[in-house]
Write a protein that holds these residues in place. Structure first.
Motif, PDB file in Angstrom:
ATOM      1  N   ILE A  38       0.860  -1.176   0.000  1.00  0.00           N
ATOM      2  CA  ILE A  38       0.000   0.000   0.000  1.00  0.00           C
ATOM      3  C   ILE A  38       0.900   1.231   0.000  1.00  0.00           C
ATOM      4  O   ILE A  38       1.696   1.431   0.912  1.00  0.00           O
ATOM      5  N   ALA A  39       0.754   2.028  -1.027  1.00  0.00           N
ATOM      6  CA  ALA A  39       1.561   3.253  -1.121  1.00  0.00           C
ATOM      7  C   ALA A  39       0.876   4.349  -0.305  1.00  0.00           C
ATOM      8  O   ALA A  39      -0.306   4.624  -0.512  1.00  0.00           O
ATOM      9  N   PRO A  40       1.593   4.954   0.641  1.00  0.00           N
ATOM     10  CA  PRO A  40       0.965   6.019   1.426  1.00  0.00           C
ATOM     11  C   PRO A  40       0.696   7.249   0.562  1.00  0.00           C
ATOM     12  O   PRO A  40       1.496   7.607  -0.302  1.00  0.00           O
ATOM     13  N   LEU A  41      -0.450   7.851   0.799  1.00  0.00           N
ATOM     14  CA  LEU A  41      -0.805   9.061   0.072  1.00  0.00           C
ATOM     15  C   LEU A  41      -0.233  10.266   0.801  1.00  0.00           C
ATOM     16  O   LEU A  41      -0.216  10.305   2.027  1.00  0.00           O
ATOM     17  N   PRO A  42       0.231  11.260   0.069  1.00  0.00           N
ATOM     18  CA  PRO A  42       0.745  12.453   0.743  1.00  0.00           C
ATOM     19  C   PRO A  42      -0.393  13.221   1.418  1.00  0.00           C
ATOM     20  O   PRO A  42      -1.517  13.247   0.944  1.00  0.00           O
ATOM     21  N   VAL A  43      -0.073  13.819   2.543  1.00  0.00           N
ATOM     22  CA  VAL A  43      -1.049  14.609   3.293  1.00  0.00           C
ATOM     23  C   VAL A  43      -0.985  16.042   2.787  1.00  0.00           C
ATOM     24  O   VAL A  43       0.100  16.628   2.721  1.00  0.00           O
ATOM     25  N   PRO A  44      -2.132  16.616   2.424  1.00  0.00           N
ATOM     26  CA  PRO A  44      -2.110  18.014   1.972  1.00  0.00           C
ATOM     27  C   PRO A  44      -1.632  18.935   3.095  1.00  0.00           C
ATOM     28  O   PRO A  44      -1.955  18.728   4.265  1.00  0.00           O
ATOM     29  N   LEU A  45      -0.858  19.944   2.736  1.00  0.00           N
ATOM     30  CA  LEU A  45      -0.324  20.874   3.728  1.00  0.00           C
ATOM     31  C   LEU A  45      -1.429  21.596   4.482  1.00  0.00           C
ATOM     32  O   LEU A  45      -1.247  21.997   5.628  1.00  0.00           O
ATOM     33  N   SER A  46      -2.600  21.735   3.853  1.00  0.00           N
ATOM     34  CA  SER A  46      -3.707  22.428   4.517  1.00  0.00           C
ATOM     35  C   SER A  46      -4.233  21.637   5.718  1.00  0.00           C
ATOM     36  O   SER A  46      -4.894  22.194   6.587  1.00  0.00           O
ATOM     37  N   LEU A  47      -3.943  20.328   5.778  1.00  0.00           N
ATOM     38  CA  LEU A  47      -4.404  19.506   6.898  1.00  0.00           C
ATOM     39  C   LEU A  47      -3.405  19.438   8.047  1.00  0.00           C
ATOM     40  O   LEU A  47      -3.713  18.936   9.115  1.00  0.00           O
ATOM     41  N   ILE A  48      -2.182  19.940   7.802  1.00  0.00           N
ATOM     42  CA  ILE A  48      -1.159  19.882   8.839  1.00  0.00           C
ATOM     43  C   ILE A  48      -1.242  21.162   9.666  1.00  0.00           C
ATOM     44  O   ILE A  48      -1.085  22.271   9.144  1.00  0.00           O
ATOM     45  N   HIS A  49      -1.504  21.013  10.923  1.00  0.00           N
ATOM     46  CA  HIS A  49      -1.609  22.160  11.835  1.00  0.00           C
ATOM     47  C   HIS A  49      -0.598  21.971  12.960  1.00  0.00           C
ATOM     48  O   HIS A  49       0.080  20.949  13.045  1.00  0.00           O
ATOM     49  N   GLY A  50      -0.520  22.911  13.850  1.00  0.00           N
ATOM     50  CA  GLY A  50       0.388  22.817  14.981  1.00  0.00           C
ATOM     51  C   GLY A  50       0.030  21.655  15.895  1.00  0.00           C
ATOM     52  O   GLY A  50      -1.075  21.122  15.870  1.00  0.00           O
ATOM     53  N   VAL A  51       0.976  21.260  16.688  1.00  0.00           N
ATOM     54  CA  VAL A  51       0.791  20.176  17.640  1.00  0.00           C
ATOM     55  C   VAL A  51       0.537  20.792  19.005  1.00  0.00           C
ATOM     56  O   VAL A  51       1.270  21.680  19.442  1.00  0.00           O
ATOM     57  N   THR A  52      -0.502  20.314  19.688  1.00  0.00           N
ATOM     58  CA  THR A  52      -0.813  20.796  21.031  1.00  0.00           C
ATOM     59  C   THR A  52      -0.411  19.724  22.026  1.00  0.00           C
ATOM     60  O   THR A  52      -0.816  18.568  21.893  1.00  0.00           O
ATOM     61  N   VAL A  53       0.414  20.098  22.990  1.00  0.00           N
ATOM     62  CA  VAL A  53       0.878  19.167  24.010  1.00  0.00           C
ATOM     63  C   VAL A  53       0.360  19.654  25.362  1.00  0.00           C
ATOM     64  O   VAL A  53       0.564  20.806  25.728  1.00  0.00           O
TER      65      VAL A  53
END
Length: 69
Positions: A38-53
């Motif tokens: 299974i080839a991983p699909l790239p994640v659109p940059l619009s879906l990448i947000h900051g990480v909250t810890v």
């Protein structure tokens, strides 16, 4: 009456060692099927947000040493 005879395709040798194990594996190869890759699909940059810890986790991570200490 039930027939209690058990037929094995190959002799079983519990103390056979590595050669016996390799032979067992070679006999099982035709029964195993590898899944299609299974080839991983790239994640659109619009879906990448900051990480909250959470604060507790941040303090825990801050107290841990880095690799190579």
């Amino acid at each position: 009456m039930t027939n209690l005879k058990v037929h094995t395709p190959a002799p079983v040798d519990p103390e056979g060692g590595l050669a016996s194990l390799r032979g067992d594996c070679a006999r099982m190869v035709p029964h195993w099927a590898a899944p299609e890759p299974i080839a991983p699909l790239p994640v659109p940059l619009s879906l990448i947000h900051g990480v909250t810890v959470p604060p507790k986790s941040a303090r825990l991570l801050e107290a841990m040493s880095d690799y190579g200490d």
